[in-house]
Structure formats: C-alpha cells, structure tokens
Scaffold this motif. Structure first.
Motif, PDB file in Angstrom:
ATOM      1  N   ALA A  45      21.057   2.104   8.191  1.00  0.00           N
ATOM      2  CA  ALA A  45      20.962   3.225   8.214  1.00  0.00           C
ATOM      3  C   ALA A  45      22.112   3.138   6.780  1.00  0.00           C
ATOM      4  CB  ALA A  45      21.141   3.652  10.104  1.00  0.00           C
ATOM      5  N   ASN A 191      21.277  13.119   7.172  1.00  0.00           N
ATOM      6  CA  ASN A 191      21.395  13.339   8.026  1.00  0.00           C
ATOM      7  C   ASN A 191      20.157  12.864   7.963  1.00  0.00           C
ATOM      8  OD1 ASN A 191      24.320  13.734   7.924  1.00  0.00           O
ATOM      9  ND2 ASN A 191      23.768  16.037   7.394  1.00  0.00           N
ATOM     10  N   ASP A 193      16.849  12.650  10.682  1.00  0.00           N
ATOM     11  CA  ASP A 193      16.777  12.310  12.535  1.00  0.00           C
ATOM     12  C   ASP A 193      17.814  13.632  12.928  1.00  0.00           C
ATOM     13  OD1 ASP A 193      14.569  12.586  14.457  1.00  0.00           O
ATOM     14  OD2 ASP A 193      15.517   9.733  14.981  1.00  0.00           O
ATOM     15  N   CYS A 194      18.396  14.387  12.723  1.00  0.00           N
ATOM     16  CA  CYS A 194      19.746  14.739  13.193  1.00  0.00           C
ATOM     17  C   CYS A 194      20.547  13.159  14.485  1.00  0.00           C
ATOM     18  CB  CYS A 194      19.326  15.796  14.221  1.00  0.00           C
ATOM     19  SG  CYS A 194      18.399  17.235  13.512  1.00  0.00           S
ATOM     20  N   GLY A 195      20.538  12.420  14.021  1.00  0.00           N
ATOM     21  CA  GLY A 195      21.849  11.481  14.454  1.00  0.00           C
ATOM     22  C   GLY A 195      20.889  11.112  15.188  1.00  0.00           C
ATOM     23  N   SER A 196      20.137  10.507  15.705  1.00  0.00           N
ATOM     24  CA  SER A 196      18.478  10.304  16.649  1.00  0.00           C
ATOM     25  C   SER A 196      18.338   8.320  16.566  1.00  0.00           C
ATOM     26  CB  SER A 196      17.604  11.418  17.017  1.00  0.00           C
ATOM     27  OG  SER A 196      17.241  10.931  18.871  1.00  0.00           O
ATOM     28  N   ALA A 199      18.006   7.229  12.485  1.00  0.00           N
ATOM     29  CA  ALA A 199      19.494   8.530  12.197  1.00  0.00           C
ATOM     30  C   ALA A 199      19.286   7.318  10.565  1.00  0.00           C
ATOM     31  CB  ALA A 199      21.049   8.056  13.079  1.00  0.00           C
ATOM     32  N   CYS A 239      18.841  20.581  14.310  1.00  0.00           N
ATOM     33  CA  CYS A 239      20.417  20.663  14.099  1.00  0.00           C
ATOM     34  C   CYS A 239      21.129  21.160  13.204  1.00  0.00           C
ATOM     35  CB  CYS A 239      20.389  19.221  14.071  1.00  0.00           C
ATOM     36  SG  CYS A 239      19.121  17.950  12.747  1.00  0.00           S
ATOM     37  N   GLN A 242      23.829  20.755  10.768  1.00  0.00           N
ATOM     38  CA  GLN A 242      23.599  19.334   9.788  1.00  0.00           C
ATOM     39  C   GLN A 242      22.444  19.094   8.727  1.00  0.00           C
ATOM     40  OE1 GLN A 242      23.089  14.775  11.791  1.00  0.00           O
ATOM     41  NE2 GLN A 242      23.940  16.200  13.705  1.00  0.00           N
TER      42      GLN A 242
END
Length: 399
Positions: A45, A191, A193-196, A199, A239, A242
């Motif tokens: 990532a 950013n 996938d909004c940190g999912s 990410a 999000c 973000q």
C-alpha cells in the motif's frame, strides 16, 4: 479518426506527431475494487518510490504520423522502451483539441476495434498454472475458465515505476500483436478506499498526478481504454474528510489522459449508492467532459438492467456521456454484501455494444476470483481466492 475533413485530419495528425515526439507532462475504494500484484502474492500500500522512466524513444515526424494514422487498425508499432533508473522527469505532450473531441464521438467499433484483449498471462491464467502444479484440479479449472475472457489490467502503487512501465508496455505490445484493445484500470488515488481493505494509493495529489502522467505517457499513441479510479468519486459520501478536493485531482488526471489521446471512463459507483444527479455533478467536476464517459457497477453485483437505467439518468445529466458496465460478478444479482459476496456468479461475458443507447460495452473490470479483502473467508485484497472463483464459475449467468 472520424468526422474530420482532410485538412483538419492533417492538422491533428501533425499535432500528434509533435506530441508523440515530445513526451508527456505532469498536470497541475472500497476493497471490492481490490488491486492485484502481477508478480507476487502480496499487495503493497506504500507509494511508488522508483524514479520516473523516460517517454518512448523519439521518432521522426514521418514515423509518428504513420503510427498515429494506423492506430485505429493496429495501434502504434513502436517497441516498448525500458525505463532509465537515472531519469527523474516526465516530458511534455501537447495534443490538439480535435483529438480530445474524437474521444467522445468515435464509434465503439473503432474504439474497441479488434475486440477486447484477452491476456494469456493475466491473473486468472497465472492462478490456473499454480493450482494445476499443486494438484488442485477443480480450482485450476475454474481459474482457467475465467482466464479465457478479457479482464482489465489494474495499475496501482503495488507496482514500482519500473514495474509499471514494464506492465503497460508488455500488455500493449501483446494486444497490438493480435490486433485487440486492452483495458486498464488506474487505482492509485490518495486515501484509496477510505483506509479499508484496499487502503493505500499515492502519498499525495502531486505524487498521484506525476504517476498518472507516467501512465499516460506509456499509453499515448496506442489504442487502449482506461477506467479511472474505482470508488474515488462515490466514496466522497463516505469519508469526505479524506477526499476533499478529489474532483479537481481526477479532473487533472483525466485531462492528462485526454491530451495523450487516451479514452477514459470515470468510475460512477452503482445503481444503489449515489443518486444520479449527485453523481452527475461529481463527474462534471471531475472532468467527464474530457473523458469518453463513465463506468458503473465496478466490482459489484447489480443486474445490467438496473445499471443501465441508472447510467442513462447519469448520462442525461452529464450531457450525453457514454458508459460501460462491469458484469464480472453480477450473474446472480445483488447478494446483500459487497465483499466476496456468497452466492455470487460470473455475469455475461464481455462484449462491445453497438445499439442506440449510450452503453459502449459490458466489461469484466473487476478480476473475478481476486479477493475483495479478508471477509467472508477471503484472503487479503488482491490475492487469488481459489474457492470463491469456483463458486463464481458454478453460479455463472447463462445465455
């Protein structure tokens, strides 16, 4: 190229010849669209760190003109160029506005001339080889079934710049050898996938636009199609902290692709996410007027008719933008969850459309069999989910 007088066509060709000689400039999400590492079993990532490779070797004006004018039939004939580890810049390309206009007006039979490219070394094909060697016959057969269809090639931060260039150049060269049109997906927005589950992405907008310029520089002069950043616009609803300013970033990326003559489809979510008018406003802010259009249902499960009804509303609200629909896993419709949904099946096989609607093609944008993430028994996002591939094949749509 169509709908141009000989004089206009000559001006466009000459402009592109200069552009191809010059190179390309830097312009000012969810896990269900998981990245795939073509060379390993893990997905990184972190941002790319390798130096930017140079543009393709310079050609004379005559060779550049010949390559461009033949692109509609077989693409550029220039060989891929290996990246220079010492290079730190991406050169500049400027193409005439007329080239961008043809992105919107070119018939699908020209845009996808030769049909969609089937990569014999794609994710599913590699999985089939590995599973066969391990004696996992049923899982290998499922992977082999998927490998026979054209599936998009995903590009993102799990590839170094050198790997990115090699992947693009190799795929383009192989597609041109058989006269087919390859489909790529850019998936590297900051950013992501909004940190999912998926990410990652570029470190910041500047790094992303440099990366996008590198992608565009390798695709310039070839007959290709690109889907831009799955979930990037839809996740603004999830999000916003973000994704502030994301539309402008995507608009700059799309302009760079358009200046390189690359038809792009901006991701527009699906029929059960963002209302059509809201999505249309985001697409406009993200530069859909410079793109070919937009894509729906990427990595999701909604039926074609639901997606078509949604897409037609979005199209009308964006001045007639064209669209494509991902059918990779919608053979059984929505199953109540987006992440490795139990009971899902392969949708209708990819095909180019020539009807009277704004629908350009039904595509397999998501790689069927690649995991959405560690959910419903799946491995990490992007890894091959062998048992899930078996399910997708067993439940595939018929007809």
């Amino acid at each position: 190229m169509t709908h141009m007088t000989p004089t206009t066509r000559a001006a466009v060709v000459l402009g592109v010849a200069v552009a191809l000689t010059a190179g390309l400039a830097v312009a000012p999400a969810r896990a269900h669209a998981a990245p795939v590492d073509p060379s390993s079993t893990s997905v990184a990532a972190s941002p790319t760190t390798a130096s930017s490779p140079p543009a393709r070797s310079s050609k004379s004006a005559e060779r550049a003109i010949a390559a461009f004018t033949s692109r509609g039939d077989r693409g550029s004939t220039g060989a891929p160029v290996s990246p220079d580890p010492a290079s730190t810049s991406v050169p500049t390309v400027t193409t005439p506005a007329a080239v961008s206009q043809t992105i919107r007006t070119t018939p699908t039979t020209t845009l996808f001339r030769g049909g969609l490219y089937v990569d014999p070394a794609g994710e599913a094909a590699r999985a089939a080889t590995t599973l066969t060697s391990e004696g996992r016959t049923a899982e290998a057969a499922a992977a082999r079934t998927i490998s026979k269809q054209p599936v998009a090639t995903w590009l993102g931060s799990w590839l170094t710049d050198a790997q990115l260039v090699k992947k693009i150049d190799g795929t383009v060269a192989a597609a041109e050898k058989v006269g087919a049109t390859p489909l790529f997906v850019t998936y590297n927005i900051p950013n992501r996938d909004c940190g999912s589950h998926s990410a990652g992405g570029s470190a910041d907008n500047a790094a992303y636009l440099r990366w996008n310029s590198l992608v565009a520089s390798r695709l310039a002069g070839h007959r290709v199609v690109v889907v831009v950043e799955p979930d990037a616009l839809t996740l603004i609803s999830n999000c916003p902290e973000q994704t502030s300013g994301r539309e402008a970033t995507i608009a700059s990326a799309v302009a760079t692709l358009a200046d390189a003559g690359v038809p792009a489809y901006l991701d527009a979510g699906n029929s059960n996410w963002v209302p059509p008018q809201t999505m249309a406003a985001r697409l406009k802010a993200a530069g859909v007027d410079r793109a070919r259009g937009f894509a729906t249902n990427v990595s999701n499960y909604y039926p074609v008719e639901s997606e078509r009804a949604y897409a037609e509303k979005v199209s009308q609200a964006t001045g007639g933008a064209r669209y494509v629909i991902d059918t990779s896993r919608n053979g059984r419709g929505w199953k109540g969850t987006w992440c490795n949904a139990p009971g899902a099946g392969l949708g209708v096989v990819p095909s180019v459309q020539t009807g009277t609607t704004k629908l350009d093609a039904l595509l397999w944008i998501k790689t069927p069999g690649a995991s959405d993430g560690e959910c419903n028994g799946g491995p990490a996002a992007g890894k091959w989910h062998a048992s899930y591939a078996v399910q997708l094949v067993a439940n595939r749509a018929t007809g």
